[in-house]
Design an enzyme around this catalytic site. Structure first.
Site, PDB file in Angstrom:
ATOM      1  N   ASP A  62       0.819  -1.211   0.000  1.00 33.25           N
ATOM      2  CA  ASP A  62       0.000   0.000   0.000  1.00 33.25           C
ATOM      3  C   ASP A  62       0.855   1.264   0.000  1.00 33.25           C
ATOM      4  O   ASP A  62       2.073   1.201   0.182  1.00 33.25           O
ATOM      5  CB  ASP A  62      -0.969   0.005   1.197  1.00 33.25           C
ATOM      6  CG  ASP A  62      -0.321  -0.441   2.501  1.00 33.25           C
ATOM      7  OD1 ASP A  62       0.924  -0.406   2.598  1.00 33.25           O
ATOM      8  OD2 ASP A  62      -1.052  -0.813   3.435  1.00 33.25           O
ATOM      9  N   ASN A 128      -7.778  -2.883  14.294  1.00 33.09           N
ATOM     10  CA  ASN A 128      -9.160  -3.270  13.992  1.00 33.09           C
ATOM     11  C   ASN A 128      -9.208  -4.486  13.059  1.00 33.09           C
ATOM     12  O   ASN A 128     -10.244  -4.783  12.482  1.00 33.09           O
ATOM     13  CB  ASN A 128      -9.928  -2.088  13.381  1.00 33.09           C
ATOM     14  CG  ASN A 128      -9.289  -1.583  12.087  1.00 33.09           C
ATOM     15  OD1 ASN A 128      -8.351  -2.199  11.576  1.00 33.09           O
ATOM     16  ND2 ASN A 128      -9.792  -0.489  11.556  1.00 33.09           N
ATOM     17  N   HIS A 130      -7.394  -4.876  10.260  1.00 31.91           N
ATOM     18  CA  HIS A 130      -7.129  -4.647   8.834  1.00 31.91           C
ATOM     19  C   HIS A 130      -5.798  -5.244   8.403  1.00 31.91           C
ATOM     20  O   HIS A 130      -4.874  -5.374   9.196  1.00 31.91           O
ATOM     21  CB  HIS A 130      -7.261  -3.165   8.444  1.00 31.91           C
ATOM     22  CG  HIS A 130      -6.154  -2.246   8.862  1.00 31.91           C
ATOM     23  ND1 HIS A 130      -6.364  -1.125   9.626  1.00 31.91           N
ATOM     24  CD2 HIS A 130      -4.819  -2.261   8.603  1.00 31.91           C
ATOM     25  CE1 HIS A 130      -5.217  -0.489   9.801  1.00 31.91           C
ATOM     26  NE2 HIS A 130      -4.265  -1.161   9.212  1.00 31.91           N
ATOM     27  N   GLU A 135      -9.890  -2.165   5.368  1.00 28.39           N
ATOM     28  CA  GLU A 135     -10.554  -1.873   6.633  1.00 28.39           C
ATOM     29  C   GLU A 135     -11.752  -2.804   6.834  1.00 28.39           C
ATOM     30  O   GLU A 135     -12.234  -3.419   5.876  1.00 28.39           O
ATOM     31  CB  GLU A 135     -11.027  -0.414   6.620  1.00 28.39           C
ATOM     32  CG  GLU A 135      -9.890   0.610   6.471  1.00 28.39           C
ATOM     33  CD  GLU A 135      -9.159   0.883   7.788  1.00 28.39           C
ATOM     34  OE1 GLU A 135      -9.157   0.014   8.670  1.00 28.39           O
ATOM     35  OE2 GLU A 135      -8.584   1.980   7.907  1.00 28.39           O
TER      36      GLU A 135
HETATM   37  C1  GLP Z   1      -0.956   0.426   8.629  1.00 24.52           C
HETATM   38  C2  GLP Z   1      -0.485  -0.327   7.391  1.00 24.52           C
HETATM   39  C3  GLP Z   1      -0.591  -1.805   7.576  1.00 24.52           C
HETATM   40  C4  GLP Z   1       0.025  -2.175   8.906  1.00 24.52           C
HETATM   41  C5  GLP Z   1      -0.774  -1.581  10.034  1.00 24.52           C
HETATM   42  C6  GLP Z   1      -0.205  -1.890  11.408  1.00 24.52           C
HETATM   43  O1  GLP Z   1      -2.258   0.828   8.568  1.00 24.52           O
HETATM   44  N1  GLP Z   1      -1.155   0.016   6.181  1.00 24.52           N
HETATM   45  O2  GLP Z   1       0.045  -2.463   6.489  1.00 24.52           O
HETATM   46  O3  GLP Z   1       0.054  -3.561   9.033  1.00 24.52           O
HETATM   47  O4  GLP Z   1      -0.823  -0.185   9.880  1.00 24.52           O
HETATM   48  O5  GLP Z   1       0.818  -0.989  11.712  1.00 24.52           O
HETATM   49  P1  GLP Z   1       1.943  -1.236  12.766  1.00 24.52           P
HETATM   50  O6  GLP Z   1       2.777  -2.339  12.237  1.00 24.52           O
HETATM   51  O7  GLP Z   1       2.716   0.051  12.835  1.00 24.52           O
HETATM   52  O8  GLP Z   1       1.272  -1.585  14.043  1.00 24.52           O
END
Ligand code: GLP
Length: 233
Positions: A62, A128, A130, A135
């Site tokens: 992404d 959440n 995702h 989402e």
């Molecule tokens: C973001 C990214 C995800 C990631 C998630 C968790 O929204 N788009 O790919 O897995 O956050 O983030 P973190 O690893 O910083 O907890």
């Protein structure tokens, strides 16, 4: 799902590294990559190793809409500084956050994924549930698309920006259908704020309300979580 529980994120990075190493040894050529704080220890282990990706392709999950690749908050910048500067790939793809025609960008990205089937995809997990930026409520047959980020994701990601107002409101993301096409999935989650999402993903009903629960339907998933993230299992 193969679930590996480790003590902490540092130990998780070592386990994650092994998955990459085995994939390379087994001939993997295309790696799906993720950003966020979760994969950082795995990338560190890779950077400190002799693994070589110069014959491989990477495709990221992404990218924020409206952010230039050289902006420090872009996922492109994150990948450069956490992995690519030390471990260059033959070719690395990310969605173009500045694409003037989002529809064309989505199609371009889908074609990249179709032309380069992903052997190993690493995933983090949103609080959440995702994955990528898919989402809760996201349809499961969707490939790359533009996502309106939820308030909870904007709030969670605000720690990387000067203020919550600076967090982009949209992102390009591979869809759940794109992710499920990868041959092997590696999901990592660390910390107690991921415990509910981990429970939903592994034990909960298979529902669009917890996007990661779709992984229950994939034949080859490795989950690496620390004790805190596993605490509600
Ligand atoms: C973001 C990214 C995800 C990631 C998630 C968790 O929204 N788009 O790919 O897995 O956050 O983030 P973190 O690893 O910083 O907890």
């Amino acid at each position: 799902m193969k679930v590996i529980v480790v003590k902490d994120q540092a130990a998780g990075g070592k386990e994650g590294y092994k998955v990459f190493k085995d994939a390379l040894a087994n001939g993997a050529k295309v790696f799906g990559l993720a950003t966020g704080s979760t994969p950082i220890t795995t990338y560190k282990e890779i950077v400190n190793s002799d693994l070589d990706f110069s014959n491989c392709t990477s495709i990221n999950l992404d990218e924020y809409v409206g952010i230039a690749p050289d902006n420090e908050q872009s996922y492109k910048y994150f990948m450069q500084s956490n992995l690519f500067n030390d471990k260059p790939f033959k070719q690395s793809y990310l969605p173009d956050g500045l694409a003037s025609d989002p529809e064309a960008e989505v199609k371009r990205y889908d074609k990249i994924i179709d032309d380069n089937p992903i052997d190993l995809q690493i995933l983090g997990l949103g609080r959440n549930g995702h994955i990528g930026f898919n989402e809760p409520g996201t349809a499961r047959d969707v490939t790359t698309h533009v996502v309106d980020l939820t308030p909870s994701t904007i709030e969670a990601n605000a720690r990387f920006f000067a203020s919550e107002n600076d967090v982009p409101k949209q992102a390009f993301s591979m869809g759940l259908a794109s992710i499920m096409k990868s041959k092997h999935l590696l999901l990592e989650a660390f910390g107690d704020n991921k415990a509910d999402a981990v429970k939903g993903m592994i034990e909960g009903p298979d529902t669009v309300d917890c996007p990661a629960s779709i992984l229950q339907n994939h034949p080859d998933v490795t989950v690496i979580i620390d004790e805190a993230a596993a605490s509600k299992l």
